[in-house]
Enzyme design. Structure first.
Site, PDB file in Angstrom:
ATOM      1  CD  GLU A  65      -4.688   6.257   2.370  1.00  0.00           C
ATOM      2  OE1 GLU A  65      -4.604   5.083   2.783  1.00  0.00           O
ATOM      3  OE2 GLU A  65      -3.690   6.995   2.242  1.00  0.00           O
ATOM      4  CG  HIS A  77      -1.730   1.159   1.490  1.00  0.00           C
ATOM      5  ND1 HIS A  77      -3.106   1.157   1.391  1.00  0.00           N
ATOM      6  CD2 HIS A  77      -1.411   2.438   1.866  1.00  0.00           C
ATOM      7  CE1 HIS A  77      -3.580   2.354   1.686  1.00  0.00           C
ATOM      8  NE2 HIS A  77      -2.560   3.151   1.979  1.00  0.00           N
ATOM      9  CD  GLU A  78       1.755   3.558   3.648  1.00  0.00           C
ATOM     10  OE1 GLU A  78       2.079   4.656   3.170  1.00  0.00           O
ATOM     11  OE2 GLU A  78       0.645   3.350   4.192  1.00  0.00           O
ATOM     12  CG  HIS A 127       0.305   6.065  -0.547  1.00  0.00           C
ATOM     13  ND1 HIS A 127      -0.780   6.676  -1.142  1.00  0.00           N
ATOM     14  CD2 HIS A 127      -0.149   5.571   0.638  1.00  0.00           C
ATOM     15  CE1 HIS A 127      -1.843   6.550  -0.355  1.00  0.00           C
ATOM     16  NE2 HIS A 127      -1.492   5.874   0.717  1.00  0.00           N
TER      17      HIS A 127
END
Length: 374
Positions: free
Chosen positions: A194, A143-144, A147
């Site tokens: 997100e 997930h990060e 980003h």
């Protein structure tokens, strides 16, 4: 050099479980339409990068880097080695050439973030590390990294800065209002980002059950034996469809100050994407490449975003969204529903209203007895 020809700079250690890689993948492959249209537009702006690099002198980025370096634990082969392996693996799967530095900071609140203007840094809290198992944590690290690949860290850093600034100038009415307007808009975009990063986490972990478990734990703690994925997703359906217009307004007010969507909503959105044709095509190797990003049309991206929202409004069970759909379709009983109060908007529209395809059902005879209202 790996078997598939990938130059393993910074990717020497990867877990044994085989996962599909996505060489040259563009972040557009997994970005939510609203997130993608905003990013495409920003990337097309001439001088955009120069302006934000100039801003870096005003933002507390250097201070944050020094703070994490001095008062947190930097992930490496010697420290939190299992997280370091996950980080390398995530960058390997998404083909992010430069592995961003990652820190573990002491905080019982489960959280993770990716910030930075020039170069992204990833921070995870001890609360999150202690809460999640290996596969759940792998989805979070992915997930990060998602980003970082999308460039979200730049806007996240600005959002943090503006939020702090708004608190400092709260005594100046007009100044605070202007800043909070920007913060509110950034938060709306960031909530969509997100959802994009959740998709990136699924591409890295390639285990939907682990992604679901992680979101459930963030919502309800480390009590998986007391929780159920289907029941958790049913909460999302109840949240969307329940109540009347008052509840719709309260949902909007509740979400405005948040940088993240609600956890049940994130789980439902991720499951929906995982079951979509777009996800299957991506897993089959059909996805946009970074080399094509420069040719992306801003107009096409906005059109796709608009189509997504239109489809969302039409299919939504939320009372406010249903009202918008009915108005667009020419609902004939709007006055009656207003007379019945807010609760009237939660009820099923009368059968004699104009349908969405423009046809009208038969009206009862004038001398027919009146029907009971719901």
């Amino acid at each position: 050099m790996s078997d598939d020809g990938h130059q393993q700079s910074g990717h020497e250690k990867v877990p044994s479980r085989q996962r599909r890689r996505f060489p040259g993948i563009s972040s557009r492959a997994y970005e939510h339409p609203a997130d993608r249209s905003a990013l495409v537009a920003l990337r097309k702006l001439s001088g955009f990068d120069t302006v934000f690099k100039a801003l870096s002198g005003l933002l507390p980025e250097r201070s944050l880097r020094l703070l994490f370096l001095s008062d947190s634990v930097r992930v490496s082969d010697q420290q939190f080695a299992h997280l370091n392996d996950m980080l390398r693996d995530a960058c390997y799967v998404l083909d992010l050439e430069k592995v961003p530095p990652m820190y573990v900071t002491q905080d019982p609140q489960p959280n993770a973030m990716c910030i930075g203007l020039d170069e992204p840094i990833i921070v995870v809290t001890t609360g999150l590390v202690e809460l999640l198992d290996e596969e759940e944590m792998r989805a979070v690290v992915g997930h990060e990294v998602g980003h970082a690949l999308s460039g979200h860290s730049v806007y996240r850093t600005i959002l943090l800065f503006l939020t702090t600034l708004a608190l400092r100038v709260a005594w100046i009415p007009l100044g605070n209002l202007a800043i909070m307007a920007i913060v509110t808009a950034l938060r709306e975009w960031f909530r969509k980002s997100e959802l994009s990063a959740d998709r990136a986490g699924l591409l890295v972990g390639q285990d939907l059950r682990a992604s679901m478990r992680g979101l459930m734990k963030i919502a309800g703690g480390n009590h998986l034996h007391e929780m159920n994925v289907d029941a958790f997703l049913k909460q999302a359906e109840e949240y969307e469809a329940g109540g009347d217009l008052r509840d719709s307004v309260l949902k909007i007010l509740n979400v405005l100050p948040r940088s993240h969507p609600f956890t049940t909503v994130r789980a439902a959105e991720l499951k929906k994407w995982a079951e979509s044709r777009d996800y299957q095509r991506l897993m089959d190797g059909h996805y946009p490449r970074r080399s094509e990003d420069k040719d992306t049309s801003v107009t096409d991206s906005f059109r796709e975003s608009a189509n997504h929202y239109a489809t969302h409004v039409k299919s939504s069970k939320d009372p406010l969204m249903k009202l918008v759909t009915d108005l667009a379709g020419g609902a004939g009983d709007l006055g009656g529903r207003v007379r019945r109060g807010f609760g009237g908007f939660a009820a099923t529209p009368p059968k004699d209203q104009t349908s969405r395809n423009g046809t009208t059902t038969e009206e009862p005879p004038a001398d027919a007895p009146p029907r009971d209202e719901d």
